[in-house]
Design a protein around this motif. Structure first.
Motif, PDB file in Angstrom:
ATOM      1  N   ASN A   4       5.378  44.824 -39.668  1.00 56.51           N
ATOM      2  CA  ASN A   4       5.749  44.040 -40.853  1.00 56.51           C
ATOM      3  C   ASN A   4       7.199  44.389 -41.174  1.00 56.51           C
ATOM      4  O   ASN A   4       7.554  45.585 -41.582  1.00 56.51           O
ATOM      5  CB  ASN A   4       4.807  44.206 -42.070  1.00 56.51           C
ATOM      6  CG  ASN A   4       3.307  43.724 -41.793  1.00 56.51           C
ATOM      7  OD1 ASN A   4       3.129  42.930 -40.905  1.00 56.51           O
ATOM      8  ND2 ASN A   4       2.549  44.337 -42.528  1.00 56.51           N
ATOM      9  N   PRO A   5       7.978  43.498 -41.120  1.00 59.52           N
ATOM     10  CA  PRO A   5       9.433  43.639 -41.529  1.00 59.52           C
ATOM     11  C   PRO A   5       9.557  43.742 -42.801  1.00 59.52           C
ATOM     12  O   PRO A   5       8.837  42.981 -43.923  1.00 59.52           O
ATOM     13  CB  PRO A   5      10.209  42.368 -40.920  1.00 59.52           C
ATOM     14  CG  PRO A   5       9.120  41.299 -41.140  1.00 59.52           C
ATOM     15  CD  PRO A   5       7.831  41.924 -40.840  1.00 59.52           C
ATOM     16  N   SER A   6      10.555  44.576 -43.428  1.00 65.91           N
ATOM     17  CA  SER A   6      11.252  44.521 -44.670  1.00 65.91           C
ATOM     18  C   SER A   6      11.620  42.963 -45.121  1.00 65.91           C
ATOM     19  O   SER A   6      12.134  42.394 -44.268  1.00 65.91           O
ATOM     20  CB  SER A   6      12.143  45.697 -44.964  1.00 65.91           C
ATOM     21  OG  SER A   6      13.541  45.093 -44.160  1.00 65.91           O
ATOM     22  N   LEU A   7      11.817  42.949 -46.294  1.00 63.50           N
ATOM     23  CA  LEU A   7      12.419  41.692 -46.677  1.00 63.50           C
ATOM     24  C   LEU A   7      14.103  41.365 -46.090  1.00 63.50           C
ATOM     25  O   LEU A   7      14.360  40.423 -45.628  1.00 63.50           O
ATOM     26  CB  LEU A   7      12.603  41.561 -48.332  1.00 63.50           C
ATOM     27  CG  LEU A   7      13.009  40.261 -48.762  1.00 63.50           C
ATOM     28  CD1 LEU A   7      12.324  38.899 -48.187  1.00 63.50           C
ATOM     29  CD2 LEU A   7      13.121  40.231 -50.162  1.00 63.50           C
ATOM     30  N   LYS A   8      14.764  42.455 -46.251  1.00 65.56           N
ATOM     31  CA  LYS A   8      16.178  42.424 -45.579  1.00 65.56           C
ATOM     32  C   LYS A   8      15.989  41.988 -44.092  1.00 65.56           C
ATOM     33  O   LYS A   8      16.918  41.272 -43.622  1.00 65.56           O
ATOM     34  CB  LYS A   8      16.961  43.690 -46.001  1.00 65.56           C
ATOM     35  CG  LYS A   8      18.299  43.718 -45.483  1.00 65.56           C
ATOM     36  CD  LYS A   8      18.822  45.097 -45.575  1.00 65.56           C
ATOM     37  CE  LYS A   8      20.540  44.993 -44.987  1.00 65.56           C
ATOM     38  NZ  LYS A   8      20.802  44.307 -43.952  1.00 65.56           N
TER      39      LYS A   8
END
Length: 66
Positions: free
Chosen positions: A42-46
């Protein structure tokens, strides 16, 4: 349990980018792109924002939580 769907590979290929090229653009390792495309990370928001800009596609079309 929330299901994570990632359509990154499709949009990356539409932009004719390799995993390595996209990784360089967004400042991560190729392995991170591989894991994202496999739905194992799951990617970070950035990172999600950076990827969205790189492939010129809204975040919600690339990353889906169902």
């Amino acid at each position: 349990m929330v299901k994570f769907i990632c359509k990154l590979k499709r949009y990356r290929q539409l932009k004719e980018l390799t995993q390595e090229q996209l990784a360089d653009i967004v400042g991560v390792r190729r392995e991170t792109i591989m894991r994202l495309e496999a739905g194992k990370y799951n990617p970070s928001l950035k990172l999600a924002i950076d990827i969205s800009k790189a492939v010129n596609t809204p975040i919600e079309e690339i990353f889906i939580f169902d």
